[in-house]
Each structure stands twice: as C-alpha cells, then as structure tokens.
Design a protein around this motif. Structure first.
Motif, mmCIF file in Angstrom:
data_model
loop_
_atom_site.group_PDB
_atom_site.id
_atom_site.type_symbol
_atom_site.label_atom_id
_atom_site.label_comp_id
_atom_site.label_asym_id
_atom_site.label_seq_id
_atom_site.Cartn_x
_atom_site.Cartn_y
_atom_site.Cartn_z
ATOM 1 N N GLY A 101 0.811 -1.203 0.000
ATOM 2 C CA GLY A 101 0.000 0.000 0.000
ATOM 3 C C GLY A 101 0.847 1.256 0.000
ATOM 4 N N LYS A 102 1.915 1.238 0.778
ATOM 5 C CA LYS A 102 2.810 2.394 0.815
ATOM 6 C C LYS A 102 3.475 2.607 -0.541
ATOM 7 N N LYS A 103 3.915 1.536 -1.160
ATOM 8 C CA LYS A 103 4.574 1.628 -2.468
ATOM 9 C C LYS A 103 3.593 2.132 -3.526
ATOM 10 N N LEU A 104 2.365 1.614 -3.525
ATOM 11 C CA LEU A 104 1.363 2.059 -4.495
ATOM 12 C C LEU A 104 1.025 3.533 -4.297
ATOM 13 N N ARG A 105 0.921 3.961 -3.039
ATOM 14 C CA ARG A 105 0.605 5.360 -2.770
ATOM 15 C C ARG A 105 1.735 6.278 -3.218
ATOM 16 N N GLU A 106 2.979 5.866 -2.978
ATOM 17 C CA GLU A 106 4.119 6.676 -3.417
ATOM 18 C C GLU A 106 4.135 6.805 -4.935
ATOM 19 N N ASN A 107 3.850 5.707 -5.634
ATOM 20 C CA ASN A 107 3.807 5.757 -7.099
ATOM 21 C C ASN A 107 2.696 6.685 -7.580
ATOM 22 N N LYS A 108 1.539 6.621 -6.938
ATOM 23 C CA LYS A 108 0.419 7.483 -7.322
ATOM 24 C C LYS A 108 0.756 8.946 -7.083
ATOM 25 N N GLU A 162 0.988 11.860 -9.892
ATOM 26 C CA GLU A 162 0.179 13.084 -9.800
ATOM 27 C C GLU A 162 1.063 14.322 -9.786
ATOM 28 N N ALA A 163 2.212 14.253 -9.137
ATOM 29 C CA ALA A 163 3.126 15.393 -9.113
ATOM 30 C C ALA A 163 3.676 15.669 -10.509
#
Length: 53
Positions: free
Chosen positions: A28-35, A39-40
């Motif tokens: 979950g942390k890895k997916l959120r960082e990628n998202k 977005e950035a």
C-alpha cells in the motif's frame, strides 16, 4: 501435548496473518508513493502548459 499442538497451530496462523498484514502495508505504501509521484508529474506538466499561454 494436545494443548501444545493447539498453541503451536494458532501461533503459526498468527505469524502468517502478521506477515500478510506487513506485506499489505508495504504494498500500500509503495502504491501510494507511485500514485503521488505520478500526480506530481502530471501537475508539473499541466502547470508548465498553463504558463505558456
């Protein structure tokens, strides 16, 4: 002896569930960082295109 077997069985199940939970947190942390990174990058592209106008 039966009590020890039950304890060992539940302990093994506990360890497996904890491992699954830890993997879920890391995924979950890895997916959120990628998202967030995506977005950035999109925000930078959109802000650059608005500056050109």
């Amino acid at each position: 002896m039966t009590l020890l077997g039950w304890f060992l069985q539940y302990f093994i199940i506990f360890v497996i569930l904890v491992a699954i939970a830890v993997l879920g947190v890391f995924c979950g942390k890895k997916l959120r960082e990628n998202k967030d990174r995506k977005e950035a990058a999109d925000a930078m592209i959109h802000s650059d295109s608005q500056d050109v106008k």
